[in-house]
Each structure stands twice: as C-alpha cells, then as structure tokens.
Design a protein around this motif. Structure first.
Motif, mmCIF file in Angstrom:
data_model
loop_
_atom_site.group_PDB
_atom_site.id
_atom_site.type_symbol
_atom_site.label_atom_id
_atom_site.label_comp_id
_atom_site.label_asym_id
_atom_site.label_seq_id
_atom_site.Cartn_x
_atom_site.Cartn_y
_atom_site.Cartn_z
ATOM 1 N N GLU A 160 -21.724 -28.982 -38.827
ATOM 2 C CA GLU A 160 -21.287 -27.726 -39.445
ATOM 3 C C GLU A 160 -21.141 -26.628 -38.389
ATOM 4 O OE1 GLU A 160 -20.192 -24.628 -41.730
ATOM 5 O OE2 GLU A 160 -20.166 -26.744 -42.263
ATOM 6 N N VAL A 198 -14.617 -34.131 -45.139
ATOM 7 C CA VAL A 198 -15.431 -33.168 -45.881
ATOM 8 C C VAL A 198 -14.986 -31.743 -45.555
ATOM 9 C CG1 VAL A 198 -17.764 -32.240 -46.168
ATOM 10 C CG2 VAL A 198 -17.418 -34.699 -46.101
ATOM 11 N N GLY A 199 -14.685 -31.475 -44.286
ATOM 12 C CA GLY A 199 -14.242 -30.145 -43.881
ATOM 13 C C GLY A 199 -12.882 -29.770 -44.446
ATOM 14 N N ASP A 219 -12.731 -26.811 -52.617
ATOM 15 C CA ASP A 219 -14.153 -26.479 -52.726
ATOM 16 C C ASP A 219 -14.778 -27.061 -53.993
ATOM 17 O OD1 ASP A 219 -15.561 -25.088 -50.623
ATOM 18 O OD2 ASP A 219 -14.118 -23.470 -50.854
ATOM 19 N N TYR A 233 -11.907 -30.607 -47.517
ATOM 20 C CA TYR A 233 -12.056 -30.370 -48.952
ATOM 21 C C TYR A 233 -12.901 -29.141 -49.275
ATOM 22 C CZ TYR A 233 -9.794 -34.374 -51.191
ATOM 23 O OH TYR A 233 -8.870 -35.253 -51.693
ATOM 24 N N PHE A 234 -13.672 -28.651 -48.274
ATOM 25 C CA PHE A 234 -14.606 -27.558 -48.544
ATOM 26 C C PHE A 234 -14.503 -26.480 -47.479
ATOM 27 C CE2 PHE A 234 -16.401 -31.147 -50.766
ATOM 28 C CZ PHE A 234 -16.881 -30.597 -51.951
ATOM 29 N N TYR A 235 -14.675 -25.223 -47.927
ATOM 30 C CA TYR A 235 -14.855 -24.115 -46.987
ATOM 31 C C TYR A 235 -16.071 -23.276 -47.383
ATOM 32 C CZ TYR A 235 -14.380 -19.810 -44.459
ATOM 33 O OH TYR A 235 -14.645 -18.730 -43.673
ATOM 34 N N ARG A 257 -19.027 -25.603 -47.752
ATOM 35 C CA ARG A 257 -19.019 -26.649 -46.736
ATOM 36 C C ARG A 257 -20.394 -26.994 -46.191
ATOM 37 N NH1 ARG A 257 -15.290 -24.971 -42.220
ATOM 38 N NH2 ARG A 257 -17.194 -24.105 -41.338
ATOM 39 N N ASN A 267 -25.876 -22.248 -46.180
ATOM 40 C CA ASN A 267 -24.730 -21.714 -46.908
ATOM 41 C C ASN A 267 -24.980 -20.300 -47.448
ATOM 42 O OD1 ASN A 267 -22.020 -22.251 -47.793
ATOM 43 N ND2 ASN A 267 -22.795 -22.340 -49.887
ATOM 44 N N ALA A 287 -11.525 -26.103 -38.942
ATOM 45 C CA ALA A 287 -11.308 -27.414 -39.567
ATOM 46 C C ALA A 287 -10.136 -28.160 -38.938
ATOM 47 C CB ALA A 287 -11.085 -27.242 -41.072
ATOM 48 N N ASN A 331 -21.703 -30.769 -46.341
ATOM 49 C CA ASN A 331 -22.098 -31.497 -45.129
ATOM 50 C C ASN A 331 -23.549 -31.952 -45.204
ATOM 51 O OD1 ASN A 331 -19.785 -31.636 -43.493
ATOM 52 N ND2 ASN A 331 -20.001 -29.516 -42.865
#
Length: 482
Positions: A359, A135-136, A15, A138-140, A143, A304, A367, A147
């Motif tokens: 997303e 991208v998904g 993240d 590396y991030f939650y 995210r 988000n 993911a 995105n």
C-alpha cells in the motif's frame, strides 16, 4: 505538515461491487505465494534422509522458490501490463501444478531445485504480482482495507497448509503429497478467472472522442518508431529509478529484508534450543500466524483512517521499527511463556508491516505505475531474501547461540526503519515545498495578459486533462522525480 494522501485518479475505481470478489481471489493467490514455500518444509526431513543430503542443501529448495518468486517479478510485470492479471494468474497456477507434479518424480535434490524451486517459484511469481496489481485497480478510497484483507491470505494459508501437509505426509508420503498439492494449486487458476479487468468509463463528449481518436492514431505512428529500449520501458517503467520516494522505499526494504525472514525460520529451533518440546515449539509459529491473521485486516482499517492515510509512509516506518524492537528483546525470553508473548508481538509487527508493505508503494507511485514498481522492487529484493536466512544461520553456527542472530536481525530491521523515517520526512518536506512552488507558478501564469492566455500552448483543457505550455499534467500519487 505533510501533503494529503495521493490525488484520486481521473476515473475513480468502483471501490466495491465485484472488487470484493477480486479481493477474495487475491487472498487465494497471495496466500499460496507467501505461505507455500514455508509450508512445504514439513517434507524436508524425510527427503533429506532419502536423498542423503545435508540440511543446508535441502533448505535451498525453499530459498530457491522464494528467490525465483521475487526475481520473476519483472517478467510478471511485463505480462500483466500487456495481457492483464487474469491470464497471468491462470498460467501461474498451471506452472505451480506442473512443478509440484514433476517434483513427485524427482530422484535427487537437484531435480527438486529445478521443479519445486524454479518452475513452482515462477508460478508463484505469476500469482503474487498480478494479485497485488488488480486490487489497486478496483479500489482507491478503501484500498488499504482491501490490501489488508488480501494480504491476510498469507497467515491463513500458512496456519492451515502446515498441518494439512503433515496429514498428507502421514497418509500418502511425500510423493503422493506433492501430486495432491499440485492439484490443490490449480485453485490459483480459479482465482485468476475471477480477476475480471476493470472496464474503463467511456467519454460522452464528441470532442473528447475526436481527441482520443487523434491521440490514438498519433500514438500508433510513434509506436512504430520505438527503439528496443523504449519497447522494454513501455512494459517495465525504469524511470521509477528517478522517483525520489520509490528509491527511499526500495533502499529501506533492501536493508529490512536482510533480517526480516530469518526470525520466522529460526523461531522453532530457538525454542527447542531452550529445552522446549517439539510440539510446543511448533505451536509458537501457530500463535504468530494466528495474531498475524487478524493483524493484517485490522491494520488495514487503521491505515485507511483519515489520520493515518495521509501519513502512511510514517506509519510503515514505525511498524518496521516495532518489529525490529521485538527481535532485540527476544533474547530476554527464557521460558515458554515469555516466548509466547514474543510470538504474539512478533505476529502483530509482522502483520502490520505486511499489511501496508505494498500500500505504501502504491501511495508513492500511483496505481498506473504500480505493476512496474512491484516488478522492479521484487527483483532487487530477491538478493536480501535469498541471502538473509543463510547469513543468519551462519551466525548461529559461528556463535553457537541464537540470541546473537536475533540481536543482529533486530538491529538491521531497526536501522531500516530509521532510514525510512528520515527519508520519508525529507521527502514529505520537499513535496510540500514543490507543491507551493507549483501553485505559485500556476497563479502567475493565470495572471498573464489576455493575449497570452489565448495562445494555443497555454491552459488547453480537454476532458479531464490539462496542459501547461505543452506539458501534460497527469494526476498521480506523490509523483515526484529527482
């Protein structure tokens, strides 16, 4: 009350950190993938005169490029699942360069279909899907923001590539410009090199290590006996077609894409038909791209938030509806000022939909299955993407007016939003009901007699996974099959 957002994965992604560099790389890859087929239309007028072709024949170059980009999604998914995002994006950059350099030596429009349409389109497919997938990983938590920033590459590149292509055309002609653009597309290889794979966290417990080794050895024995269909399904998860949320998303997008791109393509011609000069008509696209540029990251921030993210499927449905209503109101614009207002709202709606388009898909399937989901979605969507603009142009030819085309596209997009809204409402209710049922079942199993609980088939915990009566339960995001 709909259930909360998707369950966090077993090993949460960083993240941040290098992930923001990956977002920048995805920004470049996605920017080229979505903007390039639209930006190269600057050269079409001269190519049409040189090759003595009709406008419809020359327009198929961009349509072929977009269709191949979408249809190449499953191939890209298989390669990403096997080799990772980095090498696939780098190969895609090489294919884009090869396609554009080869196109500079073309002597007829058919060769342009092969070079620009197929080779370059396949390269763009290898750029788009891996960028969305990485991208998904590396991030939650952040995210939707990540995105939104990555998807902002499309309007940024569109607003810069179009005037840059015009400059190249005026200076070097279309052949020299194609060779320069081929070199420019090699930047996708640089972007791919930055997409470093996420390193999985190693377990510290020796018991877990032994369990993993035993699992790996058993998996190796099973893989030797896999059939051809099982091998294909290993890299491209066709079981998604039994996923209720995925089917709702896919069917809604198929309807939406029939009327999604045509309003962009015909905006400048519509303005010229109203008696507006060429430069002012072209400026409408710049206005739309400028608003779109800021709408995508802004909408990502909104998506988000704690209020929106658990209901992001509803948010996506209303964003689609807002865009469709804009198209329905477009025929009311009679002068240039009102068309600028339409372009502003169109850019806001287009950016909102594009920001959360993938997303929402990741929210549904998780993911881990996202790579396969994108591949299946894009190959199905290539048909409405390919047929939508020609059908809209046919409607203009038959009626002689653009307003009917905008009304038809608006009605189609609103219909898609209503379908998504109803489908998501039903899906949320069923998810809540299934969640209550699972909790009740779990509680009843926990109250079983002690001798039953000591059975090896009940509640065997190892690390962070657990099994109930031999069935493994993996955390996922709205992972509900029909």
């Amino acid at each position: 009350m709909p259930p909360p957002g998707g369950t966090p994965p077993l090993h949460p992604p960083p993240d941040g950190g290098w992930g923001w560099v990956v977002v920048g790389a995805a920004f470049i890859s996605i920017g080229f993938s979505y903007a390039f087929p639209k930006a190269v239309t600057v050269f079409f007028k001269e190519i049409q005169l040189i090759f003595n072709t009709t406008y419809s024949e020359i327009a198929w170059i961009s349509s072929t490029m977009l269709a191949v980009m979408y249809a190449g999604g499953p191939i890209s998914s298989v390669l990403v699942n096997k080799y990772g995002s980095r090498p696939v994006v780098m190969v895609g950059g090489l294919l884009c360069c090869l396609g554009m350099v080869s196109a500079s030596y073309s002597t007829n429009v058919v060769e342009l279909y092969l070079t620009m349409g197929f080779i370059c389109g396949l390269g763009l497919a290898f750029n788009l899907q891996p960028a969305l997938t990485i991208v998904g990983k590396y991030f939650y938590k952040k995210r939707p923001v990540a995105n939104g920033l990555a998807m902002a590459g499309s309007p940024v590149f569109l607003s810069t590539l179009a005037p840059f292509n015009q400059f190249l055309f005026n200076t070097y002609g279309w052949k020299g410009s194609f060779m320069i653009l081929g070199g420019l597309l090699l930047n996708c290889c640089v972007a791919g090199a930055l997409m470093r794979p996420v390193e999985p966290k190693a377990s510290t417990e020796s018991k877990n290590k032994v369990g993993v080794r035993e699992t790996d050895s058993s998996m190796e024995k099973r893989q030797k006996k896999l059939s051809v269909w099982e091998k294909i399904n290993k890299y491209l998860d066709f079981s998604l077609f039994k996923h209720r949320g995925f089917l709702i998303y896919l069917s809604g997008n198929v309807i939406m894409f029939l009327g999604f791109f045509a309003p962009v393509i015909f905006l400048a011609p519509y303005a010229k038909d109203k008696g507006i000069d060429e430069y002012s008509a072209a400026f409408l696209l710049s206005v739309m791209a400028f608003v779109d540029m800021f709408a995508r990251p802004s909408v990502g921030l909104i998506a988000n938030s704690k209020l929106i993210r658990p209901r992001i499927q509803y948010f996506f449905s209303f964003a689609v509806m807002f865009t469709g209503i804009c198209h329905l109101l477009c025929p009311l614009a009679e002068d240039y000022t009102s068309l600028v207002v339409y372009a502003v709202f169109f850019g806001l709606g287009f950016g909102s939909v594009s920001s959360v388009l993938f997303e929402t898909l990741m929210d549904l399937v998780g993911a881990q299955r996202f790579s396969s989901a994108v591949g299946l979605v894009t190959v199905v969507e290539c048909c409405p993407v390919l047929l939508g603009p020609p059908l809209a142009g046919k409607l203009v030819d038959e009626t002689g007016q653009y307003k009917y085309m905008y009304l038809a596209c608006g009605a189609i997009v609103v219909l898609a939003s209503v379908w998504l809204l109803i489908g998501n409402a039903v899906n949320y209710r069923l998810l809540a009901r299934e969640k209550k049922k699972n909790i009740h079942t779990k509680e009843s199993q926990e109250t079983e007699p002690l001798k039953t609980s000591q059975s090896p088939n009940v509640n065997i915990k190892s690390g962070e996974t657990e099994t109930w009566k031999g069935t493994e339960v993996n955390p996922s995001e709205r992972e509900t099959n029909i």
